[in-house]
Design a protein around this motif. Structure first.
Motif, PDB file in Angstrom:
ATOM      1  N   ASP A   1      -0.532  -8.211  -3.200  1.00 34.18           N
ATOM      2  CA  ASP A   1      -1.655  -8.070  -2.277  1.00 34.18           C
ATOM      3  C   ASP A   1      -1.273  -8.921  -1.073  1.00 34.18           C
ATOM      4  O   ASP A   1      -1.371 -10.144  -1.117  1.00 34.18           O
TER       5      ASP A   1
ATOM      6  N   ASP B   1       0.831  -1.208   0.000  1.00 33.85           N
ATOM      7  CA  ASP B   1       0.000   0.000   0.000  1.00 33.85           C
ATOM      8  C   ASP B   1       0.861   1.253   0.000  1.00 33.85           C
ATOM      9  O   ASP B   1       0.581   2.221  -0.728  1.00 33.85           O
TER      10      ASP B   1
ATOM     11  N   GLU C   1      -3.756 -11.652   0.296  1.00 32.57           N
ATOM     12  CA  GLU C   1      -4.008 -12.732  -0.654  1.00 32.57           C
ATOM     13  C   GLU C   1      -2.829 -13.690  -0.701  1.00 32.57           C
ATOM     14  O   GLU C   1      -2.991 -14.903  -0.839  1.00 32.57           O
TER      15      GLU C   1
END
Length: 250
Positions: free
Chosen positions: A182, A142, A185
């Motif tokens: 991610d 992020d 995930e």
């Protein structure tokens, strides 16, 4: 307890580390501790104490290409995935040692080393027993997409060839690799026990990342303590205490 140093070739670079073990070679529970960004194995030495006290073999090492340790490689070529490869090489080496109990290997990591441990654990779940993560930097993808890398502002759509994160010279590879990930995930398929310790006052990695991980992992316990990132000003003593209690409980 005795110590021995080791080195191995990890994807073309020399990786160096230290092992703490009992005098005998009886196979014992083992933990592999991974340091964080701009850190090294000596800085994470305090995290070894609860494991040593509990009778574990402790394996510590400096990531290659880290720009902050004694292993080889250029930091501009580093990413969380190159570090994952380093850790997998250490895991493979550990499993060849006659004093390591291959049925009881724990991956442990601090900050970026925590994220890297989580990535490695998901890939090699059948080879490890559990993970213990301290303030894992699950924010790295992020942050990279936002253009904030370890406090350094960059244009995420036009990443410079070279820039500095703290004092470590980084390259495009670090950001572009992180942007493609991610974290949840890729790590939360891990179904074995996970123990996370995170400081409530952490300003670098918001504790909400660990709170989300606790919900998504199948078997995860998050212990929140008062502490900053790295437990530099506060939190180290509490982290040792809760780790020792956790090790006694398993």
């Amino acid at each position: 307890m005795k110590t021995k140093s080791f080195k191995l070739n990890s994807h073309g670079n020399t990786l160096r580390g230290i092992i703490f073990k009992k005098e005998n070679n009886i196979p014992s529970k083992t933990v592999i501790i991974s340091h964080g960004f701009a850190s090294n194995m000596l800085i994470t030495l305090p995290y070894a104490k609860p494991f040593i006290d509990a009778g574990y073999v402790v394996i510590m090492f400096d990531f290659c290409r880290s720009g902050s340790g004694i292993s080889g490689g250029k930091s501009v070529e580093m990413s969380v995935l190159t570090q994952k490869d380093n850790l997998l090489d250490v895991l493979e080496y550990a499993r060849t040692l006659d004093f390591v109990d291959n049925e009881h290997i724990t991956l442990c990591g601090c900050s970026q080393g925590g994220f890297v441990s989580a990535l490695a654990g998901a890939e090699k779940e059948d080879e490890i027993e559990r993970m213990i993560l301290y303030y894992p930097a699950l924010c790295i993808p992020d942050d990279s997409r936002r253009g904030c890398v370890i406090g350094t502002k960059i244009d995420p759509d036009n990443v410079p060839d070279h820039f500095f994160g703290v004092f470590v010279k980084l390259g495009k590879k670090y950001v572009e690799t992180a942007k493609s990930l991610d974290p949840y995930e890729q790590i939360c398929s891990f179904s074995k026990p996970v123990f996370i310790v995170h400081g409530i006052e952490d300003k670098l990695v918001n504790i909400d990342y660990s709170r989300k991980a606790e919900k998504l992992y199948k078997h995860c316990k998050l212990t929140e303590i008062h502490g900053d990132h790295g437990f530099i000003a506060k939190g180290l003593s509490a982290s040792k205490k809760v780790t020792a209690a956790y090790l006694k409980s398993i």
